[in-house]
Motif scaffolding. Structure first.
Motif, mmCIF file in Angstrom:
data_model
loop_
_atom_site.group_PDB
_atom_site.id
_atom_site.type_symbol
_atom_site.label_atom_id
_atom_site.label_comp_id
_atom_site.label_asym_id
_atom_site.label_seq_id
_atom_site.Cartn_x
_atom_site.Cartn_y
_atom_site.Cartn_z
ATOM 1 N N GLN A 227 -4.452 7.910 -31.803
ATOM 2 C CA GLN A 227 -3.099 8.472 -31.776
ATOM 3 C C GLN A 227 -2.448 8.326 -30.403
ATOM 4 O O GLN A 227 -1.237 8.136 -30.279
ATOM 5 C CB GLN A 227 -3.083 9.947 -32.240
ATOM 6 C CG GLN A 227 -3.816 10.930 -31.344
ATOM 7 C CD GLN A 227 -5.298 11.087 -31.682
ATOM 8 O OE1 GLN A 227 -5.891 10.182 -32.280
ATOM 9 N NE2 GLN A 227 -5.896 12.207 -31.304
ATOM 10 N N SER B 189 4.262 2.933 -28.108
ATOM 11 C CA SER B 189 5.665 3.258 -28.427
ATOM 12 C C SER B 189 6.559 3.216 -27.193
ATOM 13 O O SER B 189 7.767 3.103 -27.281
ATOM 14 C CB SER B 189 5.755 4.645 -29.068
ATOM 15 O OG SER B 189 5.509 5.654 -28.097
ATOM 16 N N ARG B 190 5.948 3.359 -26.020
ATOM 17 C CA ARG B 190 6.654 3.293 -24.718
ATOM 18 C C ARG B 190 7.775 4.330 -24.613
ATOM 19 O O ARG B 190 8.826 4.091 -24.032
ATOM 20 C CB ARG B 190 7.212 1.888 -24.474
ATOM 21 C CG ARG B 190 6.160 0.784 -24.533
ATOM 22 C CD ARG B 190 6.753 -0.603 -24.551
ATOM 23 N NE ARG B 190 5.738 -1.619 -24.839
ATOM 24 C CZ ARG B 190 6.018 -2.892 -25.097
ATOM 25 N NH1 ARG B 190 7.273 -3.303 -25.098
ATOM 26 N NH2 ARG B 190 5.043 -3.744 -25.355
ATOM 27 N N LYS B 191 7.529 5.485 -25.183
ATOM 28 C CA LYS B 191 8.514 6.572 -25.139
ATOM 29 C C LYS B 191 8.122 7.661 -24.141
ATOM 30 O O LYS B 191 8.869 8.596 -23.903
ATOM 31 C CB LYS B 191 8.663 7.207 -26.542
ATOM 32 C CG LYS B 191 9.080 6.251 -27.649
ATOM 33 C CD LYS B 191 10.489 5.749 -27.452
ATOM 34 C CE LYS B 191 10.915 4.824 -28.602
ATOM 35 N NZ LYS B 191 12.218 4.180 -28.322
ATOM 36 N N ASP C 244 0.469 -0.471 -22.649
ATOM 37 C CA ASP C 244 -0.125 -1.195 -23.779
ATOM 38 C C ASP C 244 -0.376 -2.650 -23.402
ATOM 39 O O ASP C 244 0.277 -3.195 -22.500
ATOM 40 C CB ASP C 244 0.771 -1.092 -25.013
ATOM 41 C CG ASP C 244 2.125 -1.745 -24.801
ATOM 42 O OD1 ASP C 244 2.286 -2.924 -25.172
ATOM 43 O OD2 ASP C 244 3.028 -1.074 -24.238
ATOM 44 N N GLU D 57 10.296 2.657 -20.959
ATOM 45 C CA GLU D 57 9.717 1.304 -20.959
ATOM 46 C C GLU D 57 10.055 0.572 -19.663
ATOM 47 O O GLU D 57 9.199 -0.089 -19.081
ATOM 48 C CB GLU D 57 10.229 0.503 -22.166
ATOM 49 C CG GLU D 57 9.610 -0.892 -22.213
ATOM 50 C CD GLU D 57 10.025 -1.683 -23.455
ATOM 51 O OE1 GLU D 57 9.915 -2.933 -23.402
ATOM 52 O OE2 GLU D 57 10.437 -1.070 -24.458
ATOM 53 N N VAL E 125 -1.286 4.735 -29.977
ATOM 54 C CA VAL E 125 -0.006 4.545 -30.670
ATOM 55 C C VAL E 125 1.135 5.066 -29.795
ATOM 56 O O VAL E 125 2.192 4.441 -29.664
ATOM 57 C CB VAL E 125 -0.010 5.269 -32.043
ATOM 58 C CG1 VAL E 125 1.385 5.274 -32.662
ATOM 59 C CG2 VAL E 125 -1.011 4.613 -32.990
ATOM 60 N N GLU E 126 0.905 6.220 -29.156
ATOM 61 C CA GLU E 126 1.895 6.838 -28.274
ATOM 62 C C GLU E 126 2.204 5.921 -27.078
ATOM 63 O O GLU E 126 3.368 5.743 -26.703
ATOM 64 C CB GLU E 126 1.370 8.190 -27.785
ATOM 65 C CG GLU E 126 2.427 9.061 -27.134
ATOM 66 C CD GLU E 126 1.889 10.442 -26.773
ATOM 67 O OE1 GLU E 126 2.711 11.304 -26.424
ATOM 68 O OE2 GLU E 126 0.662 10.660 -26.829
#
Length: 261
Positions: free
Chosen positions: A218, A225-227, A241, A10, A221-222
């Motif tokens: 999907q 999530s900022r992963k 995002d 992030e 969503v990924e």
């Protein structure tokens, strides 16, 4: 000594988007300036060319006037010789000497006729060149006026934006220094390959910013999530995002407002 906290994904995304916002701001400043520097340069070159042409034309006129002077001197010399030969003819001893002097007189009269013809041609050339000088002078005056106006425009824009641009360029370099090299290289590569210089874009209405290609739910969503750093499969741009984008825009706008004062 406390160990430096490692940047999260992030953190990296925020840093990349901040860098994008800075570079986009620099692009915006340069777009406002637009083609003006090139226009000014072209006008300066044109004005210089017209001045060079004027100087050459004036030199040509001076040269022709010198030639006219030389021809006038030649006429005076020829007239003096004719007078001299005419006096000599009064004292000749035979017809051969008289005829010889008559030929000399005839030759000098031809010289006078040729010189007068040359002078007439030279004067016509001067008139033609003076006409071109007048036209060139008028065109030069118009171009100089246009150049002054364009320089004024450019100077006004530079006065408004130059300082801000310099600060932003320094900030861009500073931000790049805080992002790992491989990401900076990827960012620069993407930025070079896309038309508008946008390497990091938010998702807008389910699609990559500035693109019409929909991002699958999907994947959205990924991204949210900022992963993981996700790139658009169509443009290669790095995606963030909308919430992260809004937060960074608000933060960076405050920074820009400070620099633009």
């Amino acid at each position: 000594m406390a160990k430096k906290k490692e940047a999260t994904i992030e953190d990296k995304l925020r840093a990349l988007y901040d860098l994008q916002l800075i570079d986009s701001r620099i692009d915006q400043i340069r777009n406002v300036r637009g083609e003006l520097p090139l226009e000014v340069q072209d006008l300066e070159d044109e004005v210089l060319g017209l001045k060079t042409r004027m100087d050459k034309l004036k030199t040509d006129v001076e040269t022709i006037n010198y030639e006219i002077g030389a021809k006038k001197n030649l006429i005076e010399e020829a007239k003096a010789l004719i007078k001299k030969y005419a006096e000599q003819q009064k004292n000749v001893r035979n017809s051969r000497e008289f005829n010889s002097l008559s030929k000399e007189v005839e030759y000098q009269e031809l010289e006078i006729q040729l010189a007068e013809k040359n002078i007439k041609e030279f004067k016509a050339q001067i008139e033609q060149k003076k006409q071109v000088i007048s036209q060139t002078k008028e065109h030069l005056s118009e171009r100089e006026s246009h150049l002054k106006h364009k320089k004024g425009e450019l100077n006004d824009i530079l006065a408004e934006t130059e300082k801000e641009e310099e600060v932003l360029i320094e900030k861009s370099a500073e931000f790049k220094g805080n992002i790992e090299e491989r990401l900076v290289k990827a960012y620069d590569r993407i930025r070079t390959n896309v038309k508008n210089g946008l390497a990091v874009v938010p998702i807008e209405r389910g699609a990559s910013g500035g693109s019409f290609f929909t991002i699958p739910p999907q994947v959205q969503v990924e991204i949210a999530s900022r992963k993981k750093i996700v790139t658009d499969e169509h443009s290669g741009r790095i995606l963030v995002d909308p919430t992260l984008a809004e937060e960074e825009i608000e933060k960076m706008e405050k920074l820009f407002a400070k620099y633009s004062k």
